[in-house]
Design a protein around this motif. Structure first.
Motif, PDB file in Angstrom:
ATOM      1  N   TRP A  20       0.838  -1.203   0.000  1.00  0.00           N
ATOM      2  CA  TRP A  20       0.000   0.000   0.000  1.00  0.00           C
ATOM      3  C   TRP A  20       0.873   1.253   0.000  1.00  0.00           C
ATOM      4  CZ3 TRP A  20      -5.306   0.316  -0.312  1.00  0.00           C
ATOM      5  CH2 TRP A  20      -5.843   1.586  -0.139  1.00  0.00           C
ATOM      6  N   GLN A  21       1.932   1.234   0.774  1.00  0.00           N
ATOM      7  CA  GLN A  21       2.823   2.396   0.827  1.00  0.00           C
ATOM      8  C   GLN A  21       3.456   2.666  -0.535  1.00  0.00           C
ATOM      9  OE1 GLN A  21       5.403   1.270   4.083  1.00  0.00           O
ATOM     10  NE2 GLN A  21       4.151   2.371   5.597  1.00  0.00           N
ATOM     11  N   SER A  22       3.781   1.601  -1.279  1.00  0.00           N
ATOM     12  CA  SER A  22       4.361   1.799  -2.612  1.00  0.00           C
ATOM     13  C   SER A  22       3.355   2.453  -3.551  1.00  0.00           C
ATOM     14  CB  SER A  22       4.856   0.470  -3.192  1.00  0.00           C
ATOM     15  OG  SER A  22       3.804  -0.317  -3.709  1.00  0.00           O
ATOM     16  N   LEU A  23       2.066   2.185  -3.362  1.00  0.00           N
ATOM     17  CA  LEU A  23       1.034   2.819  -4.188  1.00  0.00           C
ATOM     18  C   LEU A  23       0.873   4.292  -3.826  1.00  0.00           C
ATOM     19  CD1 LEU A  23      -1.745   0.063  -4.183  1.00  0.00           C
ATOM     20  CD2 LEU A  23       0.128   0.379  -5.817  1.00  0.00           C
ATOM     21  N   CYS A  24       0.959   4.606  -2.536  1.00  0.00           N
ATOM     22  CA  CYS A  24       0.769   5.986  -2.084  1.00  0.00           C
ATOM     23  C   CYS A  24       1.988   6.864  -2.356  1.00  0.00           C
ATOM     24  CB  CYS A  24       0.446   6.001  -0.594  1.00  0.00           C
ATOM     25  SG  CYS A  24      -1.171   5.258  -0.205  1.00  0.00           S
ATOM     26  N   ARG A  25       3.126   6.251  -2.719  1.00  0.00           N
ATOM     27  CA  ARG A  25       4.327   7.034  -3.046  1.00  0.00           C
ATOM     28  C   ARG A  25       4.409   7.396  -4.523  1.00  0.00           C
ATOM     29  NH1 ARG A  25       7.094   3.383   0.570  1.00  0.00           N
ATOM     30  NH2 ARG A  25       7.707   2.140  -1.245  1.00  0.00           N
ATOM     31  N   GLN A  26       3.403   7.067  -5.294  1.00  0.00           N
ATOM     32  CA  GLN A  26       3.448   7.332  -6.729  1.00  0.00           C
ATOM     33  C   GLN A  26       3.593   8.828  -7.013  1.00  0.00           C
ATOM     34  OE1 GLN A  26       3.415   4.789  -9.267  1.00  0.00           O
ATOM     35  NE2 GLN A  26       3.910   3.741  -7.340  1.00  0.00           N
ATOM     36  N   THR A  27       4.402   9.157  -8.007  1.00  0.00           N
ATOM     37  CA  THR A  27       4.588  10.557  -8.379  1.00  0.00           C
ATOM     38  C   THR A  27       3.299  11.149  -8.943  1.00  0.00           C
ATOM     39  OG1 THR A  27       5.418   9.829 -10.541  1.00  0.00           O
ATOM     40  CG2 THR A  27       7.051  10.280  -8.818  1.00  0.00           C
ATOM     41  N   VAL A  28       2.501  10.334  -9.594  1.00  0.00           N
ATOM     42  CA  VAL A  28       1.162  10.710 -10.039  1.00  0.00           C
ATOM     43  C   VAL A  28       0.204   9.718  -9.410  1.00  0.00           C
ATOM     44  CG1 VAL A  28      -0.423  10.895 -11.994  1.00  0.00           C
ATOM     45  CG2 VAL A  28       1.922  11.746 -12.200  1.00  0.00           C
ATOM     46  N   ALA A  89      -1.411  -7.372  -5.256  1.00  0.00           N
ATOM     47  CA  ALA A  89      -0.826  -7.275  -3.928  1.00  0.00           C
ATOM     48  C   ALA A  89       0.341  -8.250  -3.844  1.00  0.00           C
ATOM     49  CB  ALA A  89      -1.869  -7.606  -2.870  1.00  0.00           C
ATOM     50  N   GLY A  90       1.380  -7.845  -3.134  1.00  0.00           N
ATOM     51  CA  GLY A  90       2.575  -8.676  -3.053  1.00  0.00           C
ATOM     52  C   GLY A  90       3.624  -8.253  -4.060  1.00  0.00           C
ATOM     53  N   CYS A  91       3.229  -7.468  -5.072  1.00  0.00           N
ATOM     54  CA  CYS A  91       4.181  -6.870  -6.002  1.00  0.00           C
ATOM     55  C   CYS A  91       4.457  -5.443  -5.536  1.00  0.00           C
ATOM     56  CB  CYS A  91       3.613  -6.849  -7.418  1.00  0.00           C
ATOM     57  SG  CYS A  91       3.233  -8.479  -8.073  1.00  0.00           S
ATOM     58  N   PHE A  92       5.570  -4.886  -5.981  1.00  0.00           N
ATOM     59  CA  PHE A  92       5.942  -3.555  -5.527  1.00  0.00           C
ATOM     60  C   PHE A  92       6.268  -2.675  -6.726  1.00  0.00           C
ATOM     61  CE2 PHE A  92       6.831  -6.570  -2.174  1.00  0.00           C
ATOM     62  CZ  PHE A  92       6.070  -6.023  -1.150  1.00  0.00           C
ATOM     63  N   THR A  93       5.583  -1.542  -6.799  1.00  0.00           N
ATOM     64  CA  THR A  93       5.689  -0.658  -7.948  1.00  0.00           C
ATOM     65  C   THR A  93       6.759   0.411  -7.719  1.00  0.00           C
ATOM     66  OG1 THR A  93       3.928   0.714  -7.005  1.00  0.00           O
ATOM     67  CG2 THR A  93       3.274  -0.978  -8.584  1.00  0.00           C
ATOM     68  N   GLU A  94       7.477   0.747  -8.789  1.00  0.00           N
ATOM     69  CA  GLU A  94       8.380   1.887  -8.734  1.00  0.00           C
ATOM     70  C   GLU A  94       7.549   3.162  -8.544  1.00  0.00           C
ATOM     71  OE1 GLU A  94      12.099   1.819  -9.354  1.00  0.00           O
ATOM     72  OE2 GLU A  94      11.514  -0.125  -8.543  1.00  0.00           O
ATOM     73  N   ARG A 199       8.158  -4.809  -9.356  1.00  0.00           N
ATOM     74  CA  ARG A 199       9.041  -5.865  -8.841  1.00  0.00           C
ATOM     75  C   ARG A 199       8.181  -6.956  -8.223  1.00  0.00           C
ATOM     76  NH1 ARG A 199      14.099  -4.118  -9.444  1.00  0.00           N
ATOM     77  NH2 ARG A 199      14.333  -1.850  -9.736  1.00  0.00           N
ATOM     78  N   TRP A 200       8.460  -8.183  -8.640  1.00  0.00           N
ATOM     79  CA  TRP A 200       7.618  -9.325  -8.300  1.00  0.00           C
ATOM     80  C   TRP A 200       8.442 -10.358  -7.542  1.00  0.00           C
ATOM     81  CZ3 TRP A 200       7.030 -14.055 -11.753  1.00  0.00           C
ATOM     82  CH2 TRP A 200       6.063 -14.930 -11.236  1.00  0.00           C
ATOM     83  N   PRO A 201       8.208 -10.537  -6.225  1.00  0.00           N
ATOM     84  CA  PRO A 201       8.995 -11.501  -5.450  1.00  0.00           C
ATOM     85  C   PRO A 201       8.736 -12.941  -5.890  1.00  0.00           C
ATOM     86  CG  PRO A 201       7.887  -9.918  -4.016  1.00  0.00           C
ATOM     87  CD  PRO A 201       7.289  -9.759  -5.378  1.00  0.00           C
ATOM     88  N   MET A 202       9.819 -13.670  -6.097  1.00  0.00           N
ATOM     89  CA  MET A 202       9.733 -15.098  -6.385  1.00  0.00           C
ATOM     90  C   MET A 202       9.136 -15.815  -5.176  1.00  0.00           C
ATOM     91  SD  MET A 202      10.566 -17.519  -8.600  1.00  0.00           S
ATOM     92  CE  MET A 202      11.798 -16.817  -9.692  1.00  0.00           C
ATOM     93  N   ARG A 203       8.447 -16.950  -5.409  1.00  0.00           N
ATOM     94  CA  ARG A 203       7.927 -17.742  -4.287  1.00  0.00           C
ATOM     95  C   ARG A 203       9.063 -18.104  -3.339  1.00  0.00           C
ATOM     96  NH1 ARG A 203       4.018 -16.140  -6.686  1.00  0.00           N
ATOM     97  NH2 ARG A 203       2.023 -17.194  -6.950  1.00  0.00           N
ATOM     98  N   GLU A 204       8.775 -18.104  -2.035  1.00  0.00           N
ATOM     99  CA  GLU A 204       9.830 -18.181  -1.036  1.00  0.00           C
ATOM    100  C   GLU A 204      10.417 -19.574  -0.842  1.00  0.00           C
ATOM    101  OE1 GLU A 204       8.460 -16.487   2.573  1.00  0.00           O
ATOM    102  OE2 GLU A 204       8.505 -14.427   1.824  1.00  0.00           O
ATOM    103  N   ASN A 205       9.694 -20.628  -1.219  1.00  0.00           N
ATOM    104  CA  ASN A 205      10.206 -21.982  -1.018  1.00  0.00           C
ATOM    105  C   ASN A 205       9.726 -22.889  -2.143  1.00  0.00           C
ATOM    106  OD1 ASN A 205       7.511 -23.141  -0.201  1.00  0.00           O
ATOM    107  ND2 ASN A 205       7.803 -21.717   1.515  1.00  0.00           N
ATOM    108  N   GLU A 206      10.294 -24.086  -2.182  1.00  0.00           N
ATOM    109  CA  GLU A 206       9.996 -24.987  -3.296  1.00  0.00           C
ATOM    110  C   GLU A 206       8.535 -25.409  -3.319  1.00  0.00           C
ATOM    111  OE1 GLU A 206      11.302 -29.397  -4.946  1.00  0.00           O
ATOM    112  OE2 GLU A 206      12.828 -28.116  -4.016  1.00  0.00           O
TER     113      GLU A 206
END
Length: 305
Positions: A20-28, A89-94, A199-206
Motif C-alpha cells: 500500500w505504501q508503494s502505491l501511495c508514493r506514486q509521483t502521479v 498485492a505482493g508486487c511492488f511498484t516503482e 518488482r515481483w517476489p519469487m515464491r519463497e520456497n519450493e
C-alpha cells in the motif's frame, strides 16, 4: 480523463502495508483505488480497511469470495474510470509506475493496452536458484509480443467491455493471458512501456513455487493456451534424461524435473478436470473468444471490408 487503479488480493497480511505504501508514493496518484479481497482469513481485510481510512487516495474496498478474474471484473465495475491500471498485492511498484503505465493511453488515442516491465525479486537461496533457471523475459519488439501480466498493465475501459471482461469461468489462473489474446484478436493496439516497473517476489520456497507451476499449467489447459510448451514438459516428466539436452544439463537436475512435472501434472489435470469452455464461447484461429469478443471481431471484419 479519469484513471483508476484496481487490484485483487488474498491473505497478504505480511505484505499489504509495504504494498500500500508503494502505491501511495506514486509521483502521479490514481483518481481512485479499488481493491477486491477474495475472502482473506489472516487479517489482511482488517489491515486494508485501516490503510484505506488513512490513504491520501480515494479508496473503495470490497470483500467477496471469488476467483481472480471475478475479482478484477468486480473492481472495474466499481469505478467509472475510462483508464484502468492493474497490479497485484505482493508486487511492488516503482514510484513513477502509475504515471508511466497510464500516460501512453492519454497521449495516444490509438493505443488500447499498455504493458510494463516486471522484474523478479530473489532474496533467499531458493529464490535465487529458481530465478537462475528461469529464462529471462524477452523485451517485446512488436506489438504482437506485448502480452502483459495483470500485475503490470493498463487498458481502456472500452477495450475491457468489448471482450466482456476477464474470463470468469477459468478456475484460477490464465485469466490475463486469455484476456490479452482476445484483445489482440479484435484488433486492439498494444504498447510496451519499459519505464513502468513492477518488482515481483519469487515464491519463497519450493513447495509454494511448485504449487504455482501446477496452477499455471491448470489454467493454461482450461484456456487452451501454450499446449506445445506443456506437452514438452510432459515428455521430460516421462523421460527425465531429456533434460540433459537443455542448457543446464546436470545443474539442479532433480529440481528442474520436479518443476516440469508440476507444470505437466497441472496441465493434465486442467484438461481432465478443468472447467469446460462455456457453450457461448468459440475458438477462432486457436483463440477462445467470448460472445462479446465475437461480436467485436465481426464488427472489425465488417468495417475493414
Amino acid at each position: 480523463m479519469k484513471r483508476a487503479l484496481i487490484a485483487t488480493l488474498f491473505n497478504e497480511a505480511d505484505n499489504v502495508l509495504n504494498w500500500w505504501q508503494s502505491l501511495c508514493r506514486q509521483t502521479v496518484l490514481p483518481d481512485e483505488i479499488i481493491i477486491v479481497d477474495g475472502g482473506s482469513r489472516d487479517g489482511t481485510w482488517e489491515k486494508l480497511q485501516e490503510l484505506a481510512r488513512q490513504s491520501p487516495i480515494p479508496s473503495r474496498l470490497k470483500q467477496q469470495r471469488c476467483n481472480i478474474a471475478e475479482g478484477r471484473n468486480l473492481a472495474i465495475q466499481l469505478t467509472n474510470a475510462e483508464i484502468i491500471a492493474a497490479t497485484d498485492a505482493g508486487c511492488f511498484t516503482e514510484n513513477n509506475w502509475f504515471d508511466e503505465i497510464t500516460r501512453p493511453l492519454i497521449e495516444n488515442k490509438k493505443i488500447d493496452v499498455v504493458g510494463g516491465r516486471s522484474i523478479i525479486v530473489a532474496e533467499n537461496e531458493f529464490q535465487k536458484l529458481a530465478r537462475s533457471l528461469e529464462s529471462p523475459p524477452a523485451e517485446p519488439t512488436t506489438a504482437a509480443e506485448v502480452l502483459p501480466s495483470s500485475r503490470n498493465v493498463a487498458f481502456r475501459r472500452q477495450a475491457w467491455l468489448e471482450v466482456g471482461g476477464y474470463p470468469e469461468w477459468l478456475t484460477l489462473t490464465a485469466e490475463d493471458a486469455l484476456f490479452n489474446f482476445e484483445l489482440q484478436k479484435i484488433g486492439k493496439v498494444f504498447h510496451y512501456q519499459p519505464e513502468a516497473v513492477v518488482r515481483w517476489p519469487m515464491r519463497e520456497n519450493e513447495t509454494a513455487y511448485l504449487k504455482m507451476c501446477y496452477t499455471y499449467g491448470y489454467g493454461a489447459a482450461e484456456a487452451q493456451l501454450y499446449a506445445a510448451n506443456f506437452q514438452q514438459r510432459l515428455v521430460t516428466m516421462i523421460f527425465p534424461p531429456l533434460l540433459l539436452l537443455s542448457r543446464h544439463r546436470f545443474k539442479h537436475f532433480g529440481f528442474r524435473w520436479r518443476k516440469n512435472t508440476a507444470n505437466a501434472r497441472g496441465w493434465l489435470a486442467g484438461r481432465w478436470r478443468g472447467q469446460p469452455v462455456p457453450k457461448s464461447w468459440k475458438s477462432i484461429d486457436g483463440v477462445l473468444l467470448s460472445p462479446e469478443a465475437q461480436k467485436s471481431l465481426a464488427t472489425l471484419k465488417k468495417s475493414s471490408n
